[in-house]
Design an enzyme around this catalytic site. Sequence first.
Site, PDB file in Angstrom:
ATOM      1  N   THR A 172       0.846  -1.193   0.000  1.00 19.47           N
ATOM      2  CA  THR A 172       0.000   0.000   0.000  1.00 19.47           C
ATOM      3  C   THR A 172       0.881   1.241   0.000  1.00 19.47           C
ATOM      4  OG1 THR A 172      -1.853  -1.052   1.097  1.00 19.47           O
ATOM      5  CG2 THR A 172      -1.578   1.281   1.538  1.00 19.47           C
ATOM      6  N   GLY A 224      -0.034  -2.051   6.244  1.00 23.18           N
ATOM      7  CA  GLY A 224       0.123  -3.282   7.022  1.00 23.18           C
ATOM      8  C   GLY A 224      -1.164  -4.083   7.031  1.00 23.18           C
TER       9      GLY A 224
END
Length: 305
Positions: A172, A224
């Site tokens: 991400t 995460g």
Amino acid sequence: MAVYPIILVHGGAWAIPEDMVESHLHGVEAAANVGWQILQRSGSSLDAVEAAVVAMEEDETFDAGRGSFLNMDGRVQLDALIMDGATLRAGGVGCVEHIRNPIRAAKKILTESPHVYFVGTGAERFAQEHGIELCANQELIIEREVERLREAKKQGYLQMPDEFGPCRSHDTVGAVALDRYGNIAAATSTGGTLNKAPGRVGDSSLIGCGCYADNRSAAVSTTGWGEPMMKLVLSKWAADRVEDGLAPQESAQRALYYLKARLNGHGGVIMVDTRGRIGIAHNTPRMAWALCTKEKASKGIVIEG
Ligand code: ASP
């Protein structure tokens, strides 16, 4: 008092293997530079984080835009959020399948809608009505990810929650920035997790979870394992600690201790406040990040946890 602009970006936190370090470094450095050009020309932190994230959405190294992980159905499904610390305006999209740069759609929501969050076909319709061209889902899919999904399915990957380990790929992207007017902003964009169930939304695009910005506290972007981060509303948690008096670096570190202690979660956090103090922390083996300030024109690095 003069305010010196800052931009800090991340490109995911996990066990980035040696042969992928260079592409990650290159990607985050290039993105930070794009945002920095805007800040140097007296542009806003909001425009800078949008441009930095677009640069990483365009880079197939990362799990954002084209080249993202595929969901169980073999489709790219994207989430993104952008937030302005000066006004608390925010724009988010979830589960979009036909937008090449979801952060641009999120920014349109922030600037042109009274609402904060759009999902699926409604988000795509809003984007199209506001000048964003739609694309075929196929255009967002690359061969590397088709192969990765095939392999994941063979192994039954991510069917069990405890398979989300800290070494698993989390690419991400996100950016936080401070502009010369003293305003901060944050943006996060993702394709989510590999082999995710269609319709699953992670932390990245949820306000206060994967992204938050308030001039009174800090601008934050996370990466995460999304589910634990969502449960702890981690970006807002980290920003609140700064409002309570902690320095962003300490707050970022504490957020990750909290995530680990409370839910055995893992990931990375970047932060900046209106005083120009930054925070960078992760509890994964590595995180890709890059920073531009007036002292350091550009610096990208992958650090060991
Ligand atoms: N947090 C993202 C999600 O759970 C994944 C990532 O950071 O790579 O969707």
